[in-house]
Design an enzyme around this catalytic site. Structure first.
Site, PDB file in Angstrom:
ATOM      1  N   GLY A   1      18.722  45.514  30.298  1.00 25.88           N
ATOM      2  CA  GLY A   1      20.154  45.502  30.002  1.00 25.88           C
ATOM      3  C   GLY A   1      20.449  45.234  28.540  1.00 25.88           C
ATOM      4  O   GLY A   1      21.307  45.873  27.932  1.00 25.88           O
ATOM      5  N   CYS A   2      19.723  44.300  27.959  1.00 26.17           N
ATOM      6  CA  CYS A   2      19.949  43.947  26.553  1.00 26.17           C
ATOM      7  C   CYS A   2      19.544  45.087  25.628  1.00 26.17           C
ATOM      8  O   CYS A   2      20.188  45.322  24.605  1.00 26.17           O
ATOM      9  CB  CYS A   2      19.201  42.667  26.203  1.00 26.17           C
ATOM     10  SG  CYS A   2      19.804  41.247  27.137  1.00 26.17           S
ATOM     11  N   THR A   3      18.502  45.815  25.993  1.00 27.00           N
ATOM     12  CA  THR A   3      18.077  46.961  25.195  1.00 27.00           C
ATOM     13  C   THR A   3      19.125  48.068  25.263  1.00 27.00           C
ATOM     14  O   THR A   3      19.492  48.647  24.234  1.00 27.00           O
ATOM     15  CB  THR A   3      16.711  47.479  25.677  1.00 27.00           C
ATOM     16  OG1 THR A   3      15.748  46.427  25.501  1.00 27.00           O
ATOM     17  CG2 THR A   3      16.276  48.709  24.898  1.00 27.00           C
TER      18      THR A   3
ATOM     19  N   ALA B   1      22.121  46.949  23.120  1.00 24.71           N
ATOM     20  CA  ALA B   1      21.820  47.034  21.688  1.00 24.71           C
ATOM     21  C   ALA B   1      21.798  48.484  21.214  1.00 24.71           C
ATOM     22  O   ALA B   1      22.336  48.811  20.150  1.00 24.71           O
ATOM     23  CB  ALA B   1      20.490  46.351  21.387  1.00 24.71           C
TER      24      ALA B   1
END
Length: 153
Positions: free
Chosen positions: A43-45, A48
């Site tokens: 999710g964070c990738t 970003a």
């Protein structure tokens, strides 16, 4: 979460290269301060990379994107290089800034309760005042939502 209209708490954190970065360095620009749980997670990738894809559009709105997580400077450097991230990632290992902005709290994951980073974003205006708060955001669509609001759409 911090309230709209409040003065944004100033802070100084280290970026991926170990440089001290302060919120006050960005006076005169809008700041999109996004809080995320961890480098190199799915999710964070995606979040970003979505901010990366829209980075020029954020700049066109006189806005800078700053990502904040508890990850180390070295982790941020690897993450930024791996995904060619053009914006600054800040390390908050003691979660002081996360707490000041209300992005640290109780989370539930598969029925387990723990303390951690709440994926959220705060937009700060040119004078350091909180303009908009996004709590518990979706990583895939959130950057576009913030950009749309900055454009007044």
């Amino acid at each position: 979460m911090i309230e709209v209209g409040a003065q944004a708490p100033d802070f100084t954190l280290r970026d991926a290269q170990g440089n001290a970065v302060s919120l006050k360095d960005y006076r005169g620009k809008k700041v999109v301060l996004y809080f995320y749980p961890r480098d190199n997670t799915p999710g964070c990738t995606r979040e970003a990379c979505a901010f990366r894809e829209a980075n020029e559009q954020f700049q066109a709105q006189n806005a800078v994107v700053l990502g904040v997580s508890r990850d180390s400077e070295a982790s941020h450097q690897k993450f930024a290089e791996k995904y060619d991230l053009p914006f600054t990632l800040l390390s908050d290992p003691e979660h002081a800034v996360l707490e000041a902005y209300g992005a640290w709290g109780e989370k539930k994951n598969y029925g387990k309760v723990s303390m951690g980073t709440i994926r959220s974003t705060v937009v700060i205006d040119e004078n350091g005042v909180v303009e908009k708060v996004y709590a518990k955001v979706k990583p895939d669509t959130h950057p576009a939502e913030v950009l749309s609001a900055l454009k007044g759409e």
